[in-house]
Design a protein around this motif. Structure first.
Motif, short mmCIF file in Angstrom:
data_model
loop_
_atom_site.label_atom_id
_atom_site.label_comp_id
_atom_site.label_asym_id
_atom_site.label_seq_id
_atom_site.Cartn_x
_atom_site.Cartn_y
_atom_site.Cartn_z
N ALA A 101 0.83 -1.21 0.00
CA ALA A 101 0.00 0.00 0.00
C ALA A 101 0.86 1.26 0.00
O ALA A 101 0.62 2.21 -0.77
CB ALA A 101 -0.94 -0.02 1.20
N CYS A 102 1.88 1.28 0.86
CA CYS A 102 2.77 2.46 0.90
C CYS A 102 3.53 2.65 -0.41
O CYS A 102 3.71 3.78 -0.88
CB CYS A 102 3.74 2.32 2.08
SG CYS A 102 2.96 2.36 3.70
N TYR A 103 3.96 1.55 -1.00
CA TYR A 103 4.71 1.64 -2.26
C TYR A 103 3.83 2.17 -3.40
O TYR A 103 4.26 3.03 -4.18
CB TYR A 103 5.27 0.26 -2.62
CG TYR A 103 6.02 0.25 -3.93
CD1 TYR A 103 7.29 0.78 -4.03
CD2 TYR A 103 5.43 -0.29 -5.08
CE1 TYR A 103 7.98 0.77 -5.24
CE2 TYR A 103 6.11 -0.31 -6.28
CZ TYR A 103 7.38 0.23 -6.37
OH TYR A 103 8.06 0.23 -7.56
N VAL A 104 2.59 1.68 -3.47
CA VAL A 104 1.68 2.15 -4.53
C VAL A 104 1.37 3.63 -4.36
O VAL A 104 1.38 4.41 -5.33
CB VAL A 104 0.40 1.30 -4.53
CG1 VAL A 104 -0.65 1.91 -5.46
CG2 VAL A 104 0.70 -0.12 -4.95
N VAL A 105 1.10 4.06 -3.12
CA VAL A 105 0.77 5.47 -2.89
C VAL A 105 1.96 6.37 -3.23
O VAL A 105 1.82 7.40 -3.91
CB VAL A 105 0.33 5.67 -1.43
CG1 VAL A 105 0.19 7.16 -1.11
CG2 VAL A 105 -0.99 4.96 -1.17
N SER A 106 3.15 6.00 -2.76
CA SER A 106 4.33 6.81 -3.04
C SER A 106 4.67 6.81 -4.53
O SER A 106 5.08 7.83 -5.10
CB SER A 106 5.52 6.30 -2.23
OG SER A 106 5.80 4.95 -2.56
N TYR A 107 4.49 5.66 -5.18
CA TYR A 107 4.77 5.58 -6.62
C TYR A 107 3.81 6.48 -7.42
O TYR A 107 4.22 7.19 -8.34
CB TYR A 107 4.66 4.13 -7.08
CG TYR A 107 5.03 3.92 -8.53
CD1 TYR A 107 6.36 3.74 -8.91
CD2 TYR A 107 4.05 3.92 -9.53
CE1 TYR A 107 6.70 3.56 -10.24
CE2 TYR A 107 4.39 3.74 -10.86
CZ TYR A 107 5.72 3.56 -11.22
OH TYR A 107 6.06 3.39 -12.53
N MET A 108 2.52 6.44 -7.07
CA MET A 108 1.55 7.29 -7.75
C MET A 108 1.83 8.77 -7.49
O MET A 108 1.69 9.61 -8.38
CB MET A 108 0.14 6.94 -7.28
CG MET A 108 -0.32 5.54 -7.69
SD MET A 108 -0.54 5.37 -9.47
CE MET A 108 -1.96 6.42 -9.71
N LEU A 109 2.24 9.09 -6.25
CA LEU A 109 2.52 10.48 -5.91
C LEU A 109 3.70 11.03 -6.72
O LEU A 109 3.62 12.13 -7.26
CB LEU A 109 2.80 10.59 -4.41
CG LEU A 109 3.24 11.98 -3.91
CD1 LEU A 109 2.12 13.00 -4.12
CD2 LEU A 109 3.64 11.92 -2.43
N VAL A 110 4.75 10.25 -6.79
CA VAL A 110 5.96 10.73 -7.46
C VAL A 110 5.84 10.62 -8.98
O VAL A 110 6.08 11.60 -9.71
CB VAL A 110 7.20 9.96 -6.95
CG1 VAL A 110 8.44 10.39 -7.73
CG2 VAL A 110 7.39 10.21 -5.47
N THR A 111 5.47 9.44 -9.45
CA THR A 111 5.47 9.21 -10.90
C THR A 111 4.32 9.92 -11.59
O THR A 111 4.52 10.66 -12.57
CB THR A 111 5.41 7.71 -11.19
OG1 THR A 111 6.47 7.05 -10.50
CG2 THR A 111 5.54 7.44 -12.68
N MET A 112 3.10 9.69 -11.11
CA MET A 112 1.94 10.28 -11.76
C MET A 112 1.71 11.73 -11.38
O MET A 112 1.06 12.47 -12.12
CB MET A 112 0.68 9.47 -11.41
CG MET A 112 0.75 8.02 -11.82
SD MET A 112 0.87 7.85 -13.62
CE MET A 112 0.98 6.07 -13.78
N GLY A 113 2.23 12.14 -10.24
CA GLY A 113 1.99 13.50 -9.79
C GLY A 113 3.13 14.45 -10.10
O GLY A 113 3.02 15.33 -10.95
#
Length: 356
Positions: A101-113
């Protein structure tokens, strides 16, 4: 190098990069802050775990710089160990759902955001730089147009002045082969439409250094002795001011593809016009030919009729006159003569009168 035409896109990208340096710096600061927070949390949790040390991943999270580098690699697609094993898969096996869960949230924040935000801001800055570049280009084009107009005006004034001086002092000019430009400078633009420059005068004018400099400013070709034949398209042997102006503006600069295409289109248009004229002429010739044949037929018929009529008249004239026939009739009685008045009446005798 950046002034070359095919380097326009590269010049635009460099200008956009320079204009977006401040925005990129702020974006890097934002990315650094996010990675610092994520890496600090990973160093405190993953780096101190004994299970992570057992699988050989403690070296990737033993401090904040190492964690930041590992996190950046994972966010950019290089999340593997030295042996090629995926780091996030190994950590997911150790920590389970909380890590996922933490990896998906951080990945979406950095990569997609953040990455997309940086890209969008950079594109926006580049587009603004392009618009500013277009505005600067339009301004430069306007200035260049004004410069060309002024230079062309000065060059035409030189031709006009030389024309007046040449015709006022024709004998002295022919002997000296020079033009007194101090006297020529007093002339104005009045009466330019009546000027007709000959080839001799043209060759004499272009020998002046000031005229050569003006032609250089207009970017005219160096082979200027043959410009007269090129501009004199109608072959009249003289150049009017308007003809000279249009010719110089057409010749200046480099040869573009549009020049060749315009020549090709003009040639095709002339060919089409000639073909239409030929077809129209053929139609008119056919009509005239048919009318001429009809007229000749009528003339032949009338000539034949006249010949026949004249031959008949000649035959009638050549025939001998017919002999006169004398018709004799015996006298008849008055009762019989009443029927035919042409028969003479027989005179009555005294005896018949008495009987009557």
């Amino acid at each position: 190098v950046f002034r070359i035409k095919f380097m326009r896109d590269l010049r635009l990208m460099v200008k956009g990069l320079i204009a977006g340096v401040r925005t990129l710096a702020l974006a890097f600061v934002l990315l650094f802050a996010v990675l610092y927070v994520i890496s600090g949390f990973a160093a405190m949790t993953i780096g101190n775990s004994e299970e992570v040390a057992k699988i050989g991943l403690d070296g990737f999270f033993y401090n904040i710089p190492a964690s930041m580098y590992t996190a950046f690699r994972c966010f950019t697609g290089e999340c593997t160990t030295n042996d090629g094993a995926p780091i996030h898969s190994l950590l997911a096996d150790v920590f389970g759902l909380p890590f996922i869960a933490c990896y998906v949230v951080s990945y979406m924040l950095v990569t997609m955001g953040i990455f997309n935000l940086i890209l969008a801001v950079y594109v926006d800055i580049t587009m603004k730089a392009a618009k500013e570049n277009d505005a600067v280009t339009a301004e430069q084009y306007s200035r260049e147009s004004i410069r060309i107009a002024r230079t062309t005006r000065e060059l035409l004034k030189k031709f006009s002045s030389a024309y007046h001086v040449f015709h006022e002092m024709e004998d002295s000019v022919k002997h000296s082969n020079t033009i007194d430009w101090m006297k020529a400078s007093v002339f104005t633009e009045e009466g330019m439409d009546k000027i007709a420059i000959t080839k001799e005068l043209f060759l004499l004018i272009i020998q002046d250094r000031v005229v050569q400099k003006l032609m250089d400013d207009l970017d005219l070709p160096p082979d200027r002795a043959n410009l007269f034949e090129i501009i004199d398209a109608d072959g009249s042997g003289t150049l009017q001011i308007t003809e000279l102006l249009h010719g110089l503006l057409k010749i200046r600069g480099e040869i573009n593809k549009s020049d060749a295409v315009a020549t090709l289109l003009a040639t095709r248009s002339v060919q089409t016009l000639i073909t239409e004229m030929k077809a129209d002429t053929n139609r008119k010739l056919d009509t005239l030919r048919s009318e001429l044949v009809e007229q000749l037929t009528r003339l032949r018929k009338s000539s034949i009729n006249r010949t026949l009529a004249s031959s008949k008249v000649e035959e009638e004239k050549q025939k001998p006159p017919a002999p006169a026939v004398l018709e004799l009739r015996l006298p008849c009685k008055p009762s019989a003569c009443e029927e035919d008045p042409r028969i003479p009446v027989w005179p009555a005798s005294p005896t018949s009168r008495m009987n009557d």
